[in-house]
Motif scaffolding. Structure first.
Motif, short mmCIF file in Angstrom:
data_model
loop_
_atom_site.label_atom_id
_atom_site.label_comp_id
_atom_site.label_asym_id
_atom_site.label_seq_id
_atom_site.Cartn_x
_atom_site.Cartn_y
_atom_site.Cartn_z
N ARG A 23 0.93 -1.28 -0.04
CA ARG A 23 -0.14 0.15 0.01
C ARG A 23 1.00 1.33 -0.09
O ARG A 23 0.58 2.17 -0.75
CB ARG A 23 -0.92 -0.11 1.15
N ASP A 26 2.06 1.91 -3.36
CA ASP A 26 0.81 2.41 -4.13
C ASP A 26 0.83 3.98 -3.98
O ASP A 26 -0.17 4.27 -4.50
CB ASP A 26 -0.31 1.68 -3.96
N GLN A 28 -0.22 5.26 -0.80
CA GLN A 28 -1.27 5.11 0.46
C GLN A 28 -0.38 5.79 1.38
O GLN A 28 0.71 5.41 2.06
CB GLN A 28 -1.57 3.91 0.64
N THR A 31 -3.01 2.84 6.30
CA THR A 31 -3.79 1.88 5.93
C THR A 31 -4.68 1.59 7.26
O THR A 31 -4.17 1.50 8.36
CB THR A 31 -3.36 0.63 5.38
N GLN A 35 -9.46 -1.66 6.90
CA GLN A 35 -8.83 -2.03 5.47
C GLN A 35 -7.90 -3.17 5.54
O GLN A 35 -8.08 -4.24 4.72
CB GLN A 35 -7.84 -0.99 4.90
#
Length: 137
Positions: A23, A26, A28, A31, A35
């Motif tokens: 994540r 990506d 992010q 989190t 999630q």
């Protein structure tokens, strides 16, 4: 604090770390627990228990926004694991040869001094590590 190897020995915790790594790759910025629960298919209490262990080991950081907590990977503690593993995968002589190919050639007197300094530093490191082991640190 638990030994880093004990912390990462648990498969669920490794899965959480891998999820947080993916994540963060990506883009992010954290989190949420929900999630993580949804993606892993593990109960919320189980995820929270493992996140607490990871947080106490310094492997994750948490950011609170209202009632939500967002977890992010903090890989610095894994450097101890990396330091321990590297000798198993890398031939030290290969590293020395590679380093020598990048290093400029020093004049002989400077090379002798550099070698002496390097040996002294290695000796000091060994003394400190031995003392820390004896102290149980």
């Amino acid at each position: 604090m638990a030994d880093i190897f004990d912390v990462i020995a648990d498969g669920t915790r490794r899965d959480i770390l891998q999820l947080l790594l993916r994540r963060s790759s990506d883009g992010q910025d954290g989190t949420s627990v929900s999630q993580i629960v949804a993606e892993m298919g593990v109960s919320q209490p189980t995820v929270s228990k493992h996140l607490k262990v990871l947080r106490e080991a310094g492997l994750v950081s948490v950011r609170e926004e209202g009632q939500h907590r967002y977890y992010s990977l903090s890989p610095e503690p894994l450097e101890a694991v990396d330091d321990w593993l590297v000798p198993f995968f890398v031939d030290e002589s290969d590293l020395a040869e590679e380093a020598a190919s990048y290093a400029p050639t020093l004049p002989e007197p400077a090379a002798r001094v550099a070698e002496s300094v390097g040996r002294a530093a290695a000796s000091a490191k060994n003394v400190v590590q031995s003392a820390l082991r004896r102290l149980g640190a």
